[in-house]
Write a protein that holds these residues in place. Structure first.
Motif, PDB file in Angstrom:
ATOM      1  N   LYS A   1       0.854  -1.184   0.000  1.00  0.00           N
ATOM      2  CA  LYS A   1       0.000   0.000   0.000  1.00  0.00           C
ATOM      3  C   LYS A   1       0.888   1.231   0.000  1.00  0.00           C
ATOM      4  O   LYS A   1       1.915   1.266   0.655  1.00  0.00           O
ATOM      5  N   ARG A   2       0.480   2.234  -0.748  1.00  0.00           N
ATOM      6  CA  ARG A   2       1.203   3.512  -0.757  1.00  0.00           C
ATOM      7  C   ARG A   2       0.518   4.477   0.195  1.00  0.00           C
ATOM      8  O   ARG A   2      -0.582   4.222   0.669  1.00  0.00           O
TER       9      ARG A   2
ATOM     10  N   ILE B   1       2.202   1.150 -10.468  1.00  0.00           N
ATOM     11  CA  ILE B   1       1.438   1.862  -9.453  1.00  0.00           C
ATOM     12  C   ILE B   1      -0.018   1.814  -9.910  1.00  0.00           C
ATOM     13  O   ILE B   1      -0.337   2.243 -11.019  1.00  0.00           O
ATOM     14  N   PHE B   2      -0.866   1.275  -9.046  1.00  0.00           N
ATOM     15  CA  PHE B   2      -2.268   1.070  -9.391  1.00  0.00           C
ATOM     16  C   PHE B   2      -3.170   1.836  -8.425  1.00  0.00           C
ATOM     17  O   PHE B   2      -2.905   1.895  -7.227  1.00  0.00           O
ATOM     18  N   HIS B   3      -4.233   2.382  -8.978  1.00  0.00           N
ATOM     19  CA  HIS B   3      -5.303   2.970  -8.177  1.00  0.00           C
ATOM     20  C   HIS B   3      -6.446   1.956  -8.211  1.00  0.00           C
ATOM     21  O   HIS B   3      -6.968   1.641  -9.275  1.00  0.00           O
ATOM     22  N   VAL B   4      -6.799   1.432  -7.029  1.00  0.00           N
ATOM     23  CA  VAL B   4      -7.849   0.412  -6.939  1.00  0.00           C
ATOM     24  C   VAL B   4      -8.802   0.813  -5.824  1.00  0.00           C
ATOM     25  O   VAL B   4      -8.378   1.010  -4.683  1.00  0.00           O
ATOM     26  N   GLU B   5     -10.078   0.914  -6.161  1.00  0.00           N
ATOM     27  CA  GLU B   5     -11.070   1.189  -5.118  1.00  0.00           C
ATOM     28  C   GLU B   5     -12.361   0.443  -5.438  1.00  0.00           C
ATOM     29  O   GLU B   5     -12.613   0.056  -6.576  1.00  0.00           O
ATOM     30  N   GLY B   6     -13.150   0.238  -4.385  1.00  0.00           N
ATOM     31  CA  GLY B   6     -14.427  -0.454  -4.536  1.00  0.00           C
ATOM     32  C   GLY B   6     -14.301  -1.962  -4.477  1.00  0.00           C
ATOM     33  O   GLY B   6     -15.267  -2.684  -4.739  1.00  0.00           O
TER      34      GLY B   6
ATOM     35  N   GLU C   1      -4.306   7.297  -0.599  1.00  0.00           N
ATOM     36  CA  GLU C   1      -5.443   6.382  -0.461  1.00  0.00           C
ATOM     37  C   GLU C   1      -5.749   5.685  -1.787  1.00  0.00           C
ATOM     38  O   GLU C   1      -5.696   6.302  -2.852  1.00  0.00           O
ATOM     39  N   HIS C   2      -6.019   4.393  -1.721  1.00  0.00           N
ATOM     40  CA  HIS C   2      -6.392   3.541  -2.860  1.00  0.00           C
ATOM     41  C   HIS C   2      -5.248   3.295  -3.837  1.00  0.00           C
ATOM     42  O   HIS C   2      -5.473   2.836  -4.941  1.00  0.00           O
ATOM     43  N   GLN C   3      -4.019   3.623  -3.462  1.00  0.00           N
ATOM     44  CA  GLN C   3      -2.887   3.387  -4.363  1.00  0.00           C
ATOM     45  C   GLN C   3      -2.012   2.262  -3.830  1.00  0.00           C
ATOM     46  O   GLN C   3      -1.752   2.179  -2.630  1.00  0.00           O
ATOM     47  N   PHE C   4      -1.551   1.416  -4.765  1.00  0.00           N
ATOM     48  CA  PHE C   4      -0.741   0.263  -4.430  1.00  0.00           C
ATOM     49  C   PHE C   4       0.396   0.155  -5.427  1.00  0.00           C
ATOM     50  O   PHE C   4       0.240   0.464  -6.605  1.00  0.00           O
ATOM     51  N   GLU C   5       1.548  -0.310  -4.933  1.00  0.00           N
ATOM     52  CA  GLU C   5       2.693  -0.591  -5.794  1.00  0.00           C
ATOM     53  C   GLU C   5       2.823  -2.108  -5.874  1.00  0.00           C
ATOM     54  O   GLU C   5       2.877  -2.788  -4.849  1.00  0.00           O
ATOM     55  N   VAL C   6       2.827  -2.630  -7.089  1.00  0.00           N
ATOM     56  CA  VAL C   6       2.953  -4.068  -7.314  1.00  0.00           C
ATOM     57  C   VAL C   6       4.244  -4.295  -8.093  1.00  0.00           C
ATOM     58  O   VAL C   6       4.456  -3.704  -9.151  1.00  0.00           O
ATOM     59  N   ILE C   7       5.118  -5.145  -7.525  1.00  0.00           N
ATOM     60  CA  ILE C   7       6.441  -5.358  -8.104  1.00  0.00           C
ATOM     61  C   ILE C   7       6.579  -6.806  -8.562  1.00  0.00           C
ATOM     62  O   ILE C   7       6.324  -7.736  -7.793  1.00  0.00           O
ATOM     63  N   THR C   8       6.963  -6.976  -9.816  1.00  0.00           N
ATOM     64  CA  THR C   8       7.281  -8.293 -10.355  1.00  0.00           C
ATOM     65  C   THR C   8       8.794  -8.382 -10.421  1.00  0.00           C
ATOM     66  O   THR C   8       9.447  -7.545 -11.049  1.00  0.00           O
ATOM     67  N   LYS C   9       9.342  -9.389  -9.733  1.00  0.00           N
ATOM     68  CA  LYS C   9      10.793  -9.572  -9.691  1.00  0.00           C
ATOM     69  C   LYS C   9      11.137 -10.826 -10.484  1.00  0.00           C
ATOM     70  O   LYS C   9      10.608 -11.899 -10.210  1.00  0.00           O
ATOM     71  N   LEU C  10      12.012 -10.667 -11.455  1.00  0.00           N
ATOM     72  CA  LEU C  10      12.469 -11.802 -12.266  1.00  0.00           C
ATOM     73  C   LEU C  10      13.958 -11.991 -12.073  1.00  0.00           C
ATOM     74  O   LEU C  10      14.715 -11.024 -12.025  1.00  0.00           O
ATOM     75  N   GLN C  11      14.349 -13.250 -11.989  1.00  0.00           N
ATOM     76  CA  GLN C  11      15.761 -13.604 -12.033  1.00  0.00           C
ATOM     77  C   GLN C  11      15.894 -14.625 -13.152  1.00  0.00           C
ATOM     78  O   GLN C  11      15.367 -15.732 -13.057  1.00  0.00           O
TER      79      GLN C  11
END
Length: 167
Positions: free
Chosen positions: A59-60, A95-100, A63-73
């Motif tokens: 969560k950032r 960075i995603f805005h998600v609500e509801g 409000e309603h903002q999230f950081e989603v990280i995909t890590k590849l090796q």
């Protein structure tokens, strides 16, 4: 008994409307090592490629903002001798805005749907970096984020069972 159209519309109005959008995407961290060029390998090595995927969501402050990280090796070794050819580590964030969305659905949404949205961009970066690094472009297979999520849940459940004392 079927609902009146007005009653169905009232039910639909009461259900929260999920709103989601991508605000930004970026490379958080990246490292590429062309070990083949540094150390040299004799002959024409046939590569064997290994890809490990990890996901993280947080969560950032907004409000309603999230950081989603995909890590590849991504590691590539020669099939014949196992000599390393290259190694790529990348953290790609969205960075995603998600609500509801109900709280119990937020975690799977962030770790399944959000990486699905950013994956085509990450795939393109991996392809470009490996090509620019002197290798044939690596076109990653589509990642099944639902299976990854389920496997992580199963792994956590097993770890919890192992941590519980037996009476």
């Amino acid at each position: 008994m079927a609902k009146e159209p007005q009653a169905a519309a009232a039910d639909a109005a009461q259900q929260p409307q999920v709103k989601s959008r991508v605000l930004a995407q970026y490379i958080r961290d990246m490292s590429f090592e062309n070990i083949l060029a540094q150390k040299g390998v004799s002959g024409d090595p046939q590569p064997e490629i290994s890809v490990q995927v990890n996901l993280d969501a947080r969560k950032r402050q907004t409000e309603h903002q999230f950081e989603v990280i995909t890590k590849l090796q991504v590691t590539s070794k020669s099939k014949e001798k196992g000599d390393p050819l290259f190694m790529l580590e990348i953290e790609y964030a969205g960075i995603f805005h998600v609500e509801g969305l109900p709280d119990e659905q937020m975690h799977p949404y962030l770790l399944i749907e959000c990486p699905r949205i950013t994956f085509p961009f990450l795939r393109r970066i991996v392809s470009d970096v490996t090509r620019d690094g002197g290798f044939p472009p690596l076109n990653l297979e589509t990642i099944d984020f639902l299976s990854l999520y389920r496997a992580e849940l199963a792994k956590r459940a097993e770890a919890q069972k192992a941590d519980k004392p037996v009476n």
